[in-house]
Design a protein around this motif. Structure first.
Motif, PDB file in Angstrom:
ATOM      1  N   GLY A 141     -91.970  -5.651   2.638  1.00 53.84           N
ATOM      2  CA  GLY A 141     -92.144  -5.656   4.088  1.00 53.84           C
ATOM      3  C   GLY A 141     -91.878  -4.269   4.661  1.00 53.84           C
ATOM      4  O   GLY A 141     -91.275  -3.415   4.006  1.00 53.84           O
ATOM      5  N   ALA A 142     -92.315  -4.060   5.892  1.00 49.28           N
ATOM      6  CA  ALA A 142     -92.227  -2.732   6.516  1.00 49.28           C
ATOM      7  C   ALA A 142     -90.801  -2.191   6.562  1.00 49.28           C
ATOM      8  O   ALA A 142     -90.559  -1.033   6.187  1.00 49.28           O
ATOM      9  CB  ALA A 142     -92.824  -2.768   7.920  1.00 49.28           C
ATOM     10  N   ASP A 143     -89.833  -2.993   7.006  1.00 48.47           N
ATOM     11  CA  ASP A 143     -88.453  -2.508   7.123  1.00 48.47           C
ATOM     12  C   ASP A 143     -87.839  -2.218   5.764  1.00 48.47           C
ATOM     13  O   ASP A 143     -87.216  -1.167   5.562  1.00 48.47           O
ATOM     14  CB  ASP A 143     -87.587  -3.512   7.885  1.00 48.47           C
ATOM     15  N   VAL A 144     -88.024  -3.137   4.823  1.00 48.86           N
ATOM     16  CA  VAL A 144     -87.486  -2.929   3.473  1.00 48.86           C
ATOM     17  C   VAL A 144     -88.180  -1.730   2.832  1.00 48.86           C
ATOM     18  O   VAL A 144     -87.535  -0.877   2.216  1.00 48.86           O
ATOM     19  CB  VAL A 144     -87.625  -4.194   2.604  1.00 48.86           C
ATOM     20  N   GLY A 145     -89.486  -1.642   3.001  1.00 49.36           N
ATOM     21  CA  GLY A 145     -90.235  -0.516   2.443  1.00 49.36           C
ATOM     22  C   GLY A 145     -89.762   0.822   2.970  1.00 49.36           C
ATOM     23  O   GLY A 145     -89.614   1.780   2.211  1.00 49.36           O
ATOM     24  N   CYS A 169     -96.374   5.014 -12.872  1.00 48.01           N
ATOM     25  CA  CYS A 169     -97.697   4.386 -13.003  1.00 48.01           C
ATOM     26  C   CYS A 169     -98.490   4.507 -11.703  1.00 48.01           C
ATOM     27  O   CYS A 169     -99.621   4.042 -11.630  1.00 48.01           O
ATOM     28  CB  CYS A 169     -97.557   2.919 -13.422  1.00 48.01           C
ATOM     29  N   ILE A 170     -97.913   5.094 -10.694  1.00 48.60           N
ATOM     30  CA  ILE A 170     -98.482   5.402  -9.376  1.00 48.60           C
ATOM     31  C   ILE A 170     -99.192   4.232  -8.686  1.00 48.60           C
ATOM     32  O   ILE A 170    -100.143   4.418  -7.929  1.00 48.60           O
ATOM     33  CB  ILE A 170     -99.344   6.689  -9.358  1.00 48.60           C
ATOM     34  N   ALA A 171     -98.704   3.010  -8.899  1.00 43.92           N
ATOM     35  CA  ALA A 171     -99.199   1.869  -8.124  1.00 43.92           C
ATOM     36  C   ALA A 171     -98.748   2.030  -6.681  1.00 43.92           C
ATOM     37  O   ALA A 171     -97.883   2.855  -6.373  1.00 43.92           O
ATOM     38  CB  ALA A 171     -98.656   0.561  -8.700  1.00 43.92           C
ATOM     39  N   ASP A 172     -99.318   1.218  -5.790  1.00 43.53           N
ATOM     40  CA  ASP A 172     -98.906   1.234  -4.393  1.00 43.53           C
ATOM     41  C   ASP A 172     -97.442   0.833  -4.284  1.00 43.53           C
ATOM     42  O   ASP A 172     -96.941   0.050  -5.078  1.00 43.53           O
ATOM     43  CB  ASP A 172     -99.789   0.292  -3.573  1.00 43.53           C
ATOM     44  N   GLY A 173     -96.759   1.402  -3.311  1.00 45.56           N
ATOM     45  CA  GLY A 173     -95.346   1.094  -3.101  1.00 45.56           C
ATOM     46  C   GLY A 173     -94.434   2.077  -3.811  1.00 45.56           C
ATOM     47  O   GLY A 173     -94.729   3.279  -3.856  1.00 45.56           O
TER      48      GLY A 173
END
Length: 157
Positions: free
Chosen positions: A12-16, A40-44
């Motif tokens: 989520g936005a806040d945790v991210g 591995c450069i995945a999203d996140g």
């Protein structure tokens, strides 16, 4: 110092936001001249870590779990994936074609093998599927790679 990353996607936005700040702080604690980030450069968290390593002046190495890995990531992440891959000083592959949980775990095993330390964006819960963050943490611990957990107090996925 060779540092790898594993972590939960789809935060989520806040945790991210909190996790990204924790990653940046962790990366800045390393000597940039000695730092090699492995991702591995995945999203996140994977991409946030890779970006932080490059911005800090460290070197980036990328592990690509499968030939079809990029296409299995969200379309909105492809440009960032391509940009980070272009900044990598080395690329490691598993030799697998399909982007499956087995390929992701194989990529994570290569990543752990390349790292002196593993940063884990992990809530401490069991993996939701094979090759999840908990599986990578357990693999690293079995192989004697130190793991540092980055997770905001009280946060949930």
């Amino acid at each position: 110092m060779r540092v790898g990353i594993t972590g939960h996607r789809g935060l989520g936005a806040d945790v991210g936001r909190s996790v990204r700040e924790m990653i940046v702080a962790a990366v800045r604690a390393y000597d940039a001249a000695e730092l090699v980030g492995v991702s591995c450069i995945a999203d996140g968290p994977d991409a946030w870590f890779a970006e932080a390593v490059v911005e800090h002046g460290g070197r980036l190495e990328v592990v690509v779990p499968a030939v079809g890995y990029r296409d299995a990531l969200p379309g909105w992440h492809h440009a960032a994936f391509d940009a980070l891959l272009g900044k990598a000083s080395a690329t490691h592959v598993t030799g697998m074609d399909e982007s499956t949980p087995e390929a992701h775990m194989a990529g994570s095993e290569i990543l752990v093998g390349l790292a002196d330390e593993l940063l884990a964006v992990w809530d401490g819960e069991p993996a939701r599927g094979f090759g999840g963050t908990a599986d990578v943490v357990a693999y690293a611990e079995r192989h004697g790679t130190p793991v540092r957990i980055l997770w905001p107090a009280g946060a949930t996925r």
